[in-house]
Motif scaffolding. Sequence first.
Motif, mmCIF file in Angstrom:
data_model
loop_
_atom_site.group_PDB
_atom_site.id
_atom_site.type_symbol
_atom_site.label_atom_id
_atom_site.label_comp_id
_atom_site.label_asym_id
_atom_site.label_seq_id
_atom_site.Cartn_x
_atom_site.Cartn_y
_atom_site.Cartn_z
ATOM 1 N N GLY A 16 0.811 -1.212 0.000
ATOM 2 C CA GLY A 16 0.000 0.000 0.000
ATOM 3 C C GLY A 16 0.842 1.258 0.000
ATOM 4 O O GLY A 16 0.569 2.214 -0.738
ATOM 5 N N VAL A 17 1.887 1.272 0.822
ATOM 6 C CA VAL A 17 2.786 2.429 0.875
ATOM 7 C C VAL A 17 3.518 2.578 -0.448
ATOM 8 O O VAL A 17 3.669 3.683 -0.968
ATOM 9 C CB VAL A 17 3.783 2.277 2.045
ATOM 10 N N LYS A 18 3.992 1.474 -0.991
ATOM 11 C CA LYS A 18 4.694 1.490 -2.280
ATOM 12 C C LYS A 18 3.810 2.103 -3.360
ATOM 13 O O LYS A 18 4.245 2.969 -4.146
ATOM 14 C CB LYS A 18 5.100 0.070 -2.665
ATOM 15 N N SER A 19 2.551 1.671 -3.420
ATOM 16 C CA SER A 19 1.627 2.190 -4.416
ATOM 17 C C SER A 19 1.392 3.687 -4.242
ATOM 18 O O SER A 19 1.367 4.446 -5.223
ATOM 19 C CB SER A 19 0.294 1.437 -4.327
ATOM 20 N N ALA A 20 1.243 4.129 -2.995
ATOM 21 C CA ALA A 20 0.998 5.552 -2.732
ATOM 22 C C ALA A 20 2.182 6.404 -3.163
ATOM 23 O O ALA A 20 2.022 7.471 -3.761
ATOM 24 C CB ALA A 20 0.706 5.762 -1.242
ATOM 25 N N LEU A 21 3.387 5.941 -2.887
ATOM 26 C CA LEU A 21 4.583 6.708 -3.237
ATOM 27 C C LEU A 21 4.823 6.714 -4.746
ATOM 28 O O LEU A 21 5.323 7.691 -5.305
ATOM 29 C CB LEU A 21 5.795 6.146 -2.503
ATOM 30 N N GLU A 22 4.473 5.632 -5.391
ATOM 31 C CA GLU A 22 4.644 5.566 -6.847
ATOM 32 C C GLU A 22 3.708 6.523 -7.566
ATOM 33 O O GLU A 22 3.983 6.938 -8.695
ATOM 34 C CB GLU A 22 4.432 4.126 -7.332
ATOM 35 N N GLN A 23 2.604 6.895 -6.919
ATOM 36 C CA GLN A 23 1.701 7.883 -7.511
ATOM 37 C C GLN A 23 2.378 9.239 -7.669
ATOM 38 O O GLN A 23 1.969 10.046 -8.507
ATOM 39 C CB GLN A 23 0.444 8.021 -6.654
ATOM 40 N N ASP A 24 3.406 9.491 -6.867
ATOM 41 C CA ASP A 24 4.161 10.741 -6.976
ATOM 42 C C ASP A 24 5.318 10.619 -7.964
ATOM 43 O O ASP A 24 6.130 11.543 -8.080
ATOM 44 C CB ASP A 24 4.707 11.151 -5.605
ATOM 45 N N GLY A 25 5.399 9.487 -8.646
ATOM 46 C CA GLY A 25 6.435 9.303 -9.654
ATOM 47 C C GLY A 25 7.721 8.701 -9.139
ATOM 48 O O GLY A 25 8.704 8.595 -9.879
ATOM 49 N N HIS A 26 7.754 8.303 -7.840
ATOM 50 C CA HIS A 26 8.968 7.724 -7.295
ATOM 51 C C HIS A 26 9.113 6.270 -7.739
ATOM 52 O O HIS A 26 8.129 5.569 -7.976
ATOM 53 C CB HIS A 26 8.948 7.771 -5.765
ATOM 54 N N ALA A 27 10.354 5.819 -7.832
ATOM 55 C CA ALA A 27 10.645 4.406 -8.048
ATOM 56 C C ALA A 27 10.904 3.780 -6.686
ATOM 57 O O ALA A 27 11.798 4.216 -5.960
ATOM 58 C CB ALA A 27 11.855 4.237 -8.949
ATOM 59 N N VAL A 28 10.111 2.779 -6.327
ATOM 60 C CA VAL A 28 10.157 2.220 -4.972
ATOM 61 C C VAL A 28 10.571 0.756 -5.022
ATOM 62 O O VAL A 28 9.913 -0.067 -5.670
ATOM 63 C CB VAL A 28 8.790 2.346 -4.271
#
Length: 225
Positions: A16-28
């Motif tokens: 869930g955290v990974k998905s949320a951060l990827e919405q900002d364009g980050h590579a996680v």
Amino acid sequence: MAQLLLVEDDVLLGEGVKSALEQDGHAVALAHNAAQAQKLWQAVRFDLCLLDIRLPDGSGLDLCAGFRQTRDTPIIFLTANDADEDVVRGFRMGGDDYVTKPFAPEVLRQRVLAVLRRTRGTAQIVRDQELEIDLERQTVRRQGEPIRLTATEWKLLERMVRSRGRVLTRTMLLEQIWDVEGSFVDENTLSVHIRRLRQKLEPDPHNPRYIVTVFGLGYTFGEML
């Protein structure tokens, strides 16, 4: 975009955290234990680490201490421990921020952005007279002309640029680009992408200046003149 390492043993929370951060364009890159985290840390030069303290095979605090011996990458602790002494210990071990569970995804996203603003330089452009690579905008220009890269080619180039000065083995690159995303490919696929990158970037692909082979080891990104 930033390269983030997320270390969280709770699989659902981690995804869930990974998905949320990827919405900002980050590579996680997501690790579920200390062993996975150490392997990723050695392979990738991350911009930020989000680190759970209680891990099935060790302590996030000990992991932080080990990370601090090699790099000053900012670290945000994610933990259910909210006692004052735990928070203080986290900062003493080298943490840059401390987020207690449960937390709202938007709060974490803003904490990540705030730490990145404090710790990342504004210059995200690598260039010489021939080539310009903008890591923030994800663009590449050769002699002023834009170069179109595929998503995989960009990921491969970005990993190499962010790790310039280091040799990345073929195994590292395969794990960083494909295995982290759940895809498994053979080394021939990597060779094909390296060849295509050289054709697009190098003045002379047969004598590469940027994507340099270190025989018997892997590849490194050459010095920008």
